[in-house]
Design a protein around this motif. Structure first.
Motif, short mmCIF file in Angstrom:
data_model
loop_
_atom_site.label_atom_id
_atom_site.label_comp_id
_atom_site.label_asym_id
_atom_site.label_seq_id
_atom_site.Cartn_x
_atom_site.Cartn_y
_atom_site.Cartn_z
N LEU A 78 -5.14 13.68 4.39
CA LEU A 78 -5.49 12.66 5.55
C LEU A 78 -5.79 11.21 5.06
O LEU A 78 -5.32 10.50 5.68
CB LEU A 78 -7.08 13.20 6.08
N ASP A 79 -6.20 11.13 3.60
CA ASP A 79 -6.48 9.85 3.11
C ASP A 79 -5.15 9.06 3.36
O ASP A 79 -5.07 7.80 3.36
CB ASP A 79 -6.97 9.77 1.81
N VAL A 125 -3.81 7.49 6.43
CA VAL A 125 -4.67 6.07 7.08
C VAL A 125 -4.32 5.03 6.10
O VAL A 125 -4.89 5.05 4.88
CB VAL A 125 -5.86 6.40 7.31
N THR A 126 -3.53 3.94 6.45
CA THR A 126 -3.30 3.14 5.45
C THR A 126 -3.37 1.73 6.26
O THR A 126 -2.75 1.44 7.22
CB THR A 126 -1.69 3.07 4.96
N GLY A 141 -5.84 0.43 7.90
CA GLY A 141 -6.53 0.37 9.09
C GLY A 141 -5.61 1.39 10.22
O GLY A 141 -5.96 1.45 11.39
N ARG A 142 -4.30 1.77 9.83
CA ARG A 142 -3.46 2.19 10.86
C ARG A 142 -3.28 3.70 10.49
O ARG A 142 -3.24 4.09 9.07
CB ARG A 142 -2.23 1.46 11.02
N VAL A 143 -2.99 4.45 11.63
CA VAL A 143 -2.81 5.86 11.24
C VAL A 143 -1.04 6.27 11.13
O VAL A 143 -0.46 5.63 12.07
CB VAL A 143 -3.25 6.78 12.27
N THR A 145 2.07 8.68 11.01
CA THR A 145 2.62 9.88 11.36
C THR A 145 3.79 10.43 10.70
O THR A 145 4.90 9.52 10.48
CB THR A 145 2.93 10.00 12.85
N THR A 147 4.03 4.44 12.42
CA THR A 147 2.73 3.85 12.52
C THR A 147 2.72 3.35 13.93
O THR A 147 3.77 2.79 14.56
CB THR A 147 2.32 2.99 11.64
#
Length: 487
Positions: free
Chosen positions: A134-135, A138-139, A141-143, A145, A485
């Protein structure tokens, strides 16, 4: 003898058109040397035409929804099923396989297992999320996929062997078509008729022109073109290790995917509590297509102290087997495909004798029977250094070798350049322990499972990639990683 009117004699099929202007290929019944059919062959230009037709058809076929492709494939299989009786007669006539096995494996089994491939393909996702911590998703501030998808390879060249021709052809053609590939299919010139029927079935089923092309030739010019043409993206071949190596070399300059199921020298390891089954195992090899099977256990490994007993029992079983017409219900062992294969058996038995082997049953060609027959043969070997324990014979010739203990049995089983199949017989816990140590693509324990949901494939000189099962479907797909993203 089968009625001539019941035998199939189809032609090559390219881009929706039946063709064949080359010299006639004479297909011979190996049991009596009579002419089964004379089929016009395809010229090299026809193979070029087929490759280009498959290339043109790929874009449309690969974009066709998977469910629609599956429906057309099922119609294709139903069209083959409607020819079941003619296919049975034809396979017996062109291969010499025993009629009961033709009915259960070569034709009905081939079609049913191909239908199961449709079910397997439908169960596989075209895309699925790639597990990423999960960490890491998230890079800044954007998720992010991360997705794994599977796409068709492109144009597939399919080249099956002669021993189980329709079965092997369908386990190349059906997964390739289901996954969106187009196919150029070349049957063995030794047994082309049942496979050629796939062209007529494709036309009846409404497969778009160019999606499945089937061509027969007497030589190898077309096969070389199929394995080297830049328009071909993958090659799937079943046959000898030597030819597989040549195909890999021909495909290398254009970086094709090469799927090979090649030769084998499989070992059947009989633990002390299962020695009584060894003679039955020898007979199975003889009855199964007269030993013409790459997965057959042609090296029988038994405890040294029981070897003499096993040899005597195996000799008795083999002596009771009847050579003859594959259509006769009393026949146990049919013919080999050609006189060249008979000579190979003769040469291998002679080499075994020269290196200290002792023939305890059979050992002779039986040309007096009017076809390509070789006696079911059992040879006593001291060890695996004998050439008979190393080279694939592809005939009804089995060697029996004694082992000192289970470590020695594993050493003998692994003393081969091949790695296609093997078997262990005995109490389940000990047999499983031995099976885990055998370096082979498949190991059967007390018979095991053979079916469409379990894949098979080899190691080393026995090939690469898998057929059947999930892995046999995925072999015809290219993995793609997509990461994205949000804007």
């Amino acid at each position: 003898m089968a009625r001539a009117s019941a035998l199939l004699s189809p032609r090559s099929y390219v881009d929706g058109v039946r063709l064949g202007s080359g010299p006639a290929l004479r297909v011979t019944d190996p049991a009596n040397l009579s002419t089964v059919a004379e089929v016009p062959t395809a010229e090299p230009a026809d193979f070029e035409r087929a490759v280009l037709a498959a290339r043109r058809a790929f874009d449309g076929w690969s974009r066709t929804p998977a469910a629609e492709r599956a429906g057309l494939v099922l119609r294709f299989l139903s069209s083959l099923e409607a020819r079941r009786r003619e296919l049975e007669d034809t396979v017996v006539a062109e291969t010499g396989a025993l009629l009961p096995s033709v009915r259960t494996l070569h034709v009905a089994g081939a079609i049913e297992q191909a239908r199961a491939a449709v079910r397997i393909h439908a169960s596989l996702p075209e895309e699925e999320h790639n597990p990423v911590p999960l960490d890491d998703l998230v890079t800044g501030g954007r998720v992010v996929t991360s997705v794994i998808g599977w796409e068709p390879l492109g144009v597939v060249a399919a080249i099956p062997a002669y021993n189980v021709p329709l079965f092997l052809a369908l386990w190349k053609v059906v997964p390739a078509l289901l996954t969106g590939n187009t196919v150029v299919l070349r049957p063995s010139p030794l047994a082309p008729l049942a496979v050629l029927a796939a062209g007529e079935a494709a036309a009846e089923a409404g497969l778009p022109p160019g999606v499945l092309n089937v061509l027969v030739e007497e030589g190898t010019a077309g096969a070389v073109l199929m394995t080297s043409a830049p328009e071909i993206d993958a090659v799937s071949f079943t046959g000898s290790s030597a030819v597989g190596a040549a195909i890999a070399a021909q495909a290398a300059p254009t970086h094709k995917r090469v799927m090979l199921e090649l030769g084998g020298k499989s070992a059947g390891v009989y633990l002390p509590d299962a020695v009584g089954r060894a003679a039955d195992g020898v007979a199975v090899v003889m009855r199964a297509m007269a030993g013409q099977g790459c997965v057959l256990q042609t090296r029988v490994l038994v405890p040294q102290e029981t070897k003499r007993r096993v040899l005597a029992e195996a000799a008795d079983r083999v002596a009771a087997l009847r050579l003859g017409d594959p259509r006769d219900p009393s026949t146990d062992v049919g013919p080999l495909i050609s006189d060249a294969q008979v000579r190979r058996c003769e040469d291998h038995v002679a080499a075994a004798r020269e290196h200290g082997g002792r023939v305890v049953a059979g050992g002779r060609a039986r040309r007096d029977l009017g076809g390509h027959f070789f006696e079911p043969t059992v040879v006593d070997l001291d060890d695996t250094a004998n050439p008979l324990a190393q080279e694939e014979t592809f005939g009804p010739v089995v060697s029996v070798i004694g082992y000192r203990d289970l470590d020695h049995a594993v050493e003998l089983a692994n003393d081969t350049v091949y790695g296609l199949s093997g078997a262990v017989f005995g109490a389940a816990d000990r047999a499983l322990a031995v099976a885990r140590r055998i370096r082979s693509g498949t190991v059967l324990v007390n018979g095991g499972y053979f079916g469409p949901f379990a894949s098979s494939g080899g190691r080393r000189h026995s090939g690469q990639w898998r057929e059947r099962g999930r892995e046999g479907i995925r072999a015809y797909q290219q993995l793609k990683h997509i990461t994205a993203t949000a804007l």
